[in-house]
Scaffold this active site. Structure first.
Site, PDB file in Angstrom:
ATOM      1  N   ASN A 253      34.039  60.057  44.686  1.00 18.12           N
ATOM      2  CA  ASN A 253      32.291  58.854  44.068  1.00 18.12           C
ATOM      3  C   ASN A 253      32.024  59.631  43.306  1.00 18.12           C
ATOM      4  OD1 ASN A 253      30.022  58.098  46.002  1.00 18.12           O
ATOM      5  ND2 ASN A 253      31.354  58.695  48.028  1.00 18.12           N
ATOM      6  N   HIS A 284      27.372  63.764  55.227  1.00 20.14           N
ATOM      7  CA  HIS A 284      28.548  62.876  55.832  1.00 20.14           C
ATOM      8  C   HIS A 284      28.035  62.717  56.728  1.00 20.14           C
ATOM      9  CE1 HIS A 284      30.819  63.296  51.789  1.00 20.14           C
ATOM     10  NE2 HIS A 284      30.934  62.067  52.574  1.00 20.14           N
TER      11      HIS A 284
END
Length: 397
Positions: A253, A284
């Protein structure tokens, strides 16, 4: 529609129910139908935005306002009243930015944005009890948290730090004046990135709104070309071809890796790598599996670094040996990643521990042994000078 049907729709989405018939016809959950509809509509609006509201005929204020209104509409359409969390976070952090000292604004903003995101993540765990929707309001909150904190650090760099104390990227992206409320809202909530990102840089977004992005990009290419021909950079590897754990993470990512690097890794005075993994886990969410994954990544990264420093030089004498080294490290990286990310999918503690026990904790054991037994800097060790990519995502270990 009967009461049961309304209940089913409410369970499928927290947002608008206008497309419930489409959802029933195609057999796709309504929250996903709403999300796809906004993405497709957003592409069409982007063409209109470019052609009809181009910078030559429209003021930046109008472009900011339109991008903000459409983006806010997307959020409300997809998430209903949960969209209020997006607006609260953005407005609260703008208040911090204009009221707090520039010496502390980055710290206050980081604490406030991550704190609010964490509170929302906790509420999701209790409300949905691990049965979350495929798309929910936490996605935009995560992207906006990246933007808000990135901008706060860039304001701190531009209005507080000495230029000689900054890296090249920090100096280039530093913001030297406070954004207006409209600019701040547009940067964070614009329809082009509010749902899924990516996290763009504030100065680059403002250049885009003003129609200056092409000229600035060409100038950067020209400056780069005058220094190193512009063609000799090593292309970014794919995660599927990565031969090290760090390379895999850096290119999985990319924008999130750049955010972690810019707000944590490049700035933490001590324990940069562990703190970066902890920040990634907090960002997250609060599911235990996230913390198992990122905390496990710490000894793995340290072990991989030690192995590379101690053994890689012996495989550089011939092309054949180098290929063997790459094949072995590629296989080890892929297997290690599979082991590491499994808790990310399992989420809860019990299935994670059951999985670890079934694997005899072998990656943990091997990593810790490598850290203990291998010297951190073998005799004759010379730091490798890596090619600096255009996104500055690869740096000397």
């Amino acid at each position: 529609m009967d009461k049961k049907g309304n209940t089913d729709i409410a369970f499928k989405t927290t947002g608008c129910t206008w497309l419930s018939l489409v959802s029933d016809q195609v057999g796709v959950p309504l929250d996903q139908v709403n999300f796809i509809a906004c993405q497709v509509f957003g592409l069409a609006v982007a063409f209109w935005f470019r052609l009809c509201l181009n910078p030559q005929r429209t003021t930046p204020e109008v472009r900011h306002a339109v991008a903000t209104i459409i983006g806010a509409s997307f959020v409300m359409f997809c998430f209903g009243w949960y969209a209020i969390h997006v607006f609260i976070l953005v407005l609260a952090c703008y208040g911090i930015m204009i009221k707090a000292s520039v010496h502390k604004v980055h710290r206050y903003t980081m604490i406030a944005s991550l704190g609010y995101l964490t509170v929302c993540q906790v509420s999701r765990v209790f409300v949905f009890d691990y049965g979350i929707l495929s798309t929910d309001f936490s996605g935009p909150l995560m992207i906006i948290t990246q933007k808000i904190t990135t901008l706060a650090f860039q304001v701190h760099d531009g209005m507080c730090q000495k230029q000689e104390e900054l890296t090249d990227d920090q100096r280039r992206l530093a913001v030297h004046s406070m954004p207006s409320l409209l600019e701040y809202l547009s940067y964070n909530i614009n329809f082009m990135s509010v749902l899924v990102g990516p996290c763009s840089m504030y100065k680059e977004y403002i250049e885009f709104i003003k129609g200056q992005h092409v000229q600035h990009r060409l100038k950067r290419v020209k400056d780069t070309s005058s220094q190193q021909n512009g063609w000799d950079k090593i292309p970014e590897p794919s995660p599927m071809t990565a031969t090290s754990f760090k390379s895999f993470i850096d290119n999985w990512n990319i924008q999130t890796a750049l955010w972690l690097k810019s707000v944590c890794y490049d700035r933490a005075p001590y324990y940069r790598m562990p703190l970066t993994f902890v920040l990634s886990a907090i960002w997250h969410g609060v599911y235990p599996g996230y913390y198992f994954t990122f905390i496990t990544a710490i000894p793995i990264t340290l072990a991989a670094r030690s192995v590379r420093r101690n053994f890689r030089e012996y495989f550089l004498s011939s092309r054949g040996l180098k290929i063997c080294y790459d094949v072995v490290t590629w296989a080890a990286t892929q297997l290690t990643v599979c082991y590491t990310v499994m808790p990310f999918l399992l989420l809860a503690v019990e299935p994670t521990m059951q999985y670890y026990r079934s694997m005899y904790f072998h990656v943990h054991v091997i990593s810790i042994l490598a850290m203990i037994l291998l010297p951190s800097k073998p005799s004759g060790f010379k730091p490798e000078i890596h090619a600096r990519h255009s996104n500055n995502n690869v740096k000397e270990n």
